[in-house]
Design a protein around this motif. Structure first.
Motif, PDB file in Angstrom:
ATOM      1  N   UNK A  98      79.801  93.271  51.600  1.00 51.48           N
ATOM      2  CA  UNK A  98      79.199  91.948  51.458  1.00 51.48           C
ATOM      3  C   UNK A  98      78.214  91.931  50.291  1.00 51.48           C
ATOM      4  N   UNK A  99      77.436  93.028  50.187  1.00 53.19           N
ATOM      5  CA  UNK A  99      76.687  93.229  48.963  1.00 53.19           C
ATOM      6  C   UNK A  99      75.351  92.530  48.833  1.00 53.19           C
ATOM      7  N   UNK A 100      74.678  92.259  49.934  1.00 55.57           N
ATOM      8  CA  UNK A 100      73.281  91.824  49.807  1.00 55.57           C
ATOM      9  C   UNK A 100      72.385  92.805  50.534  1.00 55.57           C
ATOM     10  N   UNK A 591      73.152  93.252  45.419  1.00 52.25           N
ATOM     11  CA  UNK A 591      72.308  92.422  44.567  1.00 52.25           C
ATOM     12  C   UNK A 591      71.232  91.716  45.349  1.00 52.25           C
TER      13      UNK A 591
END
Lengths: 593, 95
Positions: A98-100, A591
């Protein structure tokens, strides 16, 4: 050199080490917390996760709870390790994809709803604050002993140190500081255990010694322990006494709570790749297992040593004399711990001896009547002192005792400070900036973070003076809260296509029902004497408040599915998000937003 | 945020579905073992294992205090190894 100086030396040296590493690592360019996970090997990351995760509950409290209850408290061992399987299989790789960075961001995006994010933040705050109360209990015990003051004074001093430590903040973020804390913590836990295992069984590995032979009697250690505790009217150590249903629910609550706690999950957001997220959970559990495989041996061996100290002539002979407690150096630990108010004894019948037995057992009441005993004379033995007192009870060298003091403080402080940081950023970043006042200045955000931290520690300290249970029990409540609110939302977010309304309704019902059930048994807002039920006679069947998290989770799932079924499908782009999270390909770097 | 849509989703759809159901199967098998060794051998099935003695007590006690933890470790490493292999089989691994 007296013991007080040795303790001071060890605690001082370990703190100097953490601060030194923090300063050294800061000089480099990778000091920023979120970046710290990048480029760090999964093994190193696993060690840091283990330090973050193992707190006063694991280090100070757990073995004591096992020692005095025996088999029934195996729940803590299975629950706090089994959760990593859920984490590794059901959450970590997908959240990494998902990358958060935070759990509430995932919930907010996946359920395309600021309300869902807000509910997630509130759930995290409630669970984290409860968790900190448990840590403060442990901090009080550790500081009380190590500074040789009362438990209350120890707690207040400890609260100031934790606050300073958390405000200093950056230290927490450096992975290598956590690696150092892990090394201190695990040495402090295992070295005395190895000594004691050698003394009792001749086997240097405590986990094997536990199932080995008690050298003094030639019998298996556990058979010997079963026999002597039964002779004093206590429950047999290895037998099952409690309710089976409650035991299953409690273990399940701890497991799914583990997989729902933000400060653990967060570590898997920042590993370089999805594949690393899978390995990292395994390495974390390797380092956690070193302590968890040792803990049951610490508990059983301590129980044996303590019982034999009170009955030096065997359980059917004469009990230890008051004179011996006061003069024999082997009993010095009793006087030291008496100062903290967590250990107490009283020669009720004035026979000059201290009889330690279960005065609720009918067989022992007969024996007491025949011998003129007037009740158990070991009037107070706080479970949370066992691990810290253990090396003194076993007469280990002074440096081992100093090392254990340093380890206990490392465990309690690192987790307490980490949780306070999580609470303060949730309040200032997610709650105030994200919801209430998006235009707040950076200075205002920082100030509100500090205020949140101060309020959290004040509340935790106040409640820590009259805690709802021993450290590990309070922490177990925090796990129940996380289990009932966060874990189901995360899992449904990945494995199902439940919609926004379903998720919000599920989380809210799970959280509220669990909070109410806990408050009904532990007092409203944990204020003593405001409870309507006790865990000895709970509201619903045999379900104790510590076990209710699993029930809350089931309710959460059920409500979410029902509401979602009634309110229609999720939008196309969210469907694509779910599909994408399920496949590793194309995972970019994590990020910030 | 990671790019959710930039991959040729249409072309990959079929194999992605196969990949996902293979993954779910591996998860289910692993969780069955997870439950049998902890809730099963450690708690509910302990009476059945009472006859198997180990170090002064029975096998169920060993599972509750040592064995389950060792099984958890094995499961996580097995899953990581198996999934990394599966990623390659379906060509969905990271660059």
């Amino acid at each position: 050199m007296d013991q007080f100086t040795i303790n001071l030396l060890f605690v001082g040296a370990s703190f100097a080490l953490y601060i030194g590493i923090a300063i050294w690592a800061r000089a480099g360019s990778t000091s920023e917390f979120y970046a710290a996970g990048r480029g760090i090997h999964p093994v190193t990351n696993g060690m840091a996760t283990a330090a973050d995760w193992m707190s006063a509950a694991s280090f100070i409290s757990m073995a004591g709870l096992i020692a005095f209850t025996g088999y029934d408290n195996s729940t803590y061992l299975m629950g706090w390790t089994g959760g990593y399987v859920l984490l590794a299989l059901l959450l970590a790789p997908y959240l990494r994809k998902f990358g958060k960075y935070t759990v509430s961001e995932f919930i907010g995006d996946r359920f395309y709803s600021p309300t869902a994010r807000l509910v997630a933040v509130i759930s995290l705050l409630v669970a984290s604050l409860t968790y900190v109360i448990g840590q403060m209990t442990g901090v009080g015990v550790a500081f009380g002993r190590f500074l040789e003051v009362s438990n209350t004074a120890g707690l207040l001093i400890g609260a100031c140190v934790v606050f300073a430590y958390a405000v200093f903040g950056g230290m927490k973020g450096v992975t290598y500081t956590q690696v150092a804390q892990y090394v201190v913590l695990i040495m402090a836990y295992t070295i005395p255990a190895v000594f004691i295992s050698l003394q009792l069984t001749g086997n240097p590995i405590p986990g094997l010694g536990l199932f080995g032979e008690h050298q003094a009697s030639g019998e298996p250690l556990l058979a010997k322990l079963d026999q002597i505790v039964a002779e004093l009217g206590f429950n047999e150590y290895t037998a099952h006494h409690g309710d089976t249903f409650n035991m299953v629910l409690f273990t399940l609550s701890l497991m799914i709570g583990t997989a729902g706690l933000p400060h653990v999950i967060m570590r898997f957001f920042t590993v370089p790749k999805v594949a690393d997220a899978r390995w990292s959970a395994g390495w974390a559990l390797v380092f956690i297992a070193l302590l968890y495989l040792t803990a049951p041996a610490v508990g059983a061996m301590a129980r044996l040593n303590i019982t034999e100290q009170f009955w030096p002539n065997g359980t059917s002979g004469e009990a230890v004399s008051v004179e011996q407690i006061e003069t024999d150096p082997a009993y010095d630990w009793m006087a030291t711990w008496q100062q903290t108010g967590l250990l107490g004894w009283e020669d009720k019948n004035g026979d000059g001896r201290i009889q330690y037995y279960n005065d609720a057992s009918p067989a022992m009441q007969e024996r007491a009547a025949a011998n003129g005993w007037q009740g158990n004379e070991l009037t107070n033995f706080n479970r949370d002192i066992l691990v810290l007192a253990n090396p003194e009870i076993a007469n280990l060298p002074g440096w081992v005792i100093g090392l254990v003091a340093a380890g206990g403080l490392a465990a309690a402080l690192s987790t307490a400070a980490g949780l306070l940081l999580a609470i303060s950023s949730a309040v200032s970043h997610d709650l105030i900036k994200g919801q209430l006042n998006p235009s707040i200045s950076e200075k205002g955000e920082l100030l509100s973070a500090r205020i949140a931290m101060a309020v959290a520690i004040a509340v935790a300290t106040y409640l820590g003076l009259n805690p709802p249970g021993f450290a590990a029990q309070t922490v177990a409540l925090a796990f129940g809260l996380a289990a009932a609110s966060i874990f189901p939302a995360l899992m449904m977010g990945i494995f199902t296509k439940v919609n926004n309304k379903g998720a919000v309704a599920g989380m809210l019902t799970g959280l509220i029902v669990t909070v109410i059930y806990i408050f009904l048994h532990k007092g409203w807002f944990f204020i003593p004497d405001t409870n309507s039920f006790t865990d000895a006679d709970p509201l619903l069947g045999t379900i104790k408040s510590t076990s209710f998290g699993a029930v809350g989770a089931v309710i959460n799932f059920a409500v979410a599915f029902t509401v979602s079924k009634m309110t229609g499908p999720i939008p196309k782009e969210i469907e694509e998000l779910v599909e994408s999270v399920r496949v590793p390909r194309g995972a970019g770097a994590a990020q910030d937003h | 945020m990671a790019d959710h849509t930039s991959q040729p989703a249409q072309a990959g759809q079929k194999s992605d579905a196969g990949y996902w159901s293979a993954n779910v199967r591996i998860i289910l098998v692993s969780l069955v073992i997870w439950a049998i060794c902890s809730f099963g051998f450690g708690i509910l099935l302990r009476p059945m294992l009472a006859g198997i003695e180990i170090g002064g007590t029975d096998l169920g006690f060993w599972f509750a205090q040592q064995g389950s933890i060792l099984v958890f470790l094995a499961l996580i490493f097995f899953y990581a190894w198996r999934m990394n292999k599966l990623d390659k089989e379906y060509g969905v691994e990271e660059e």
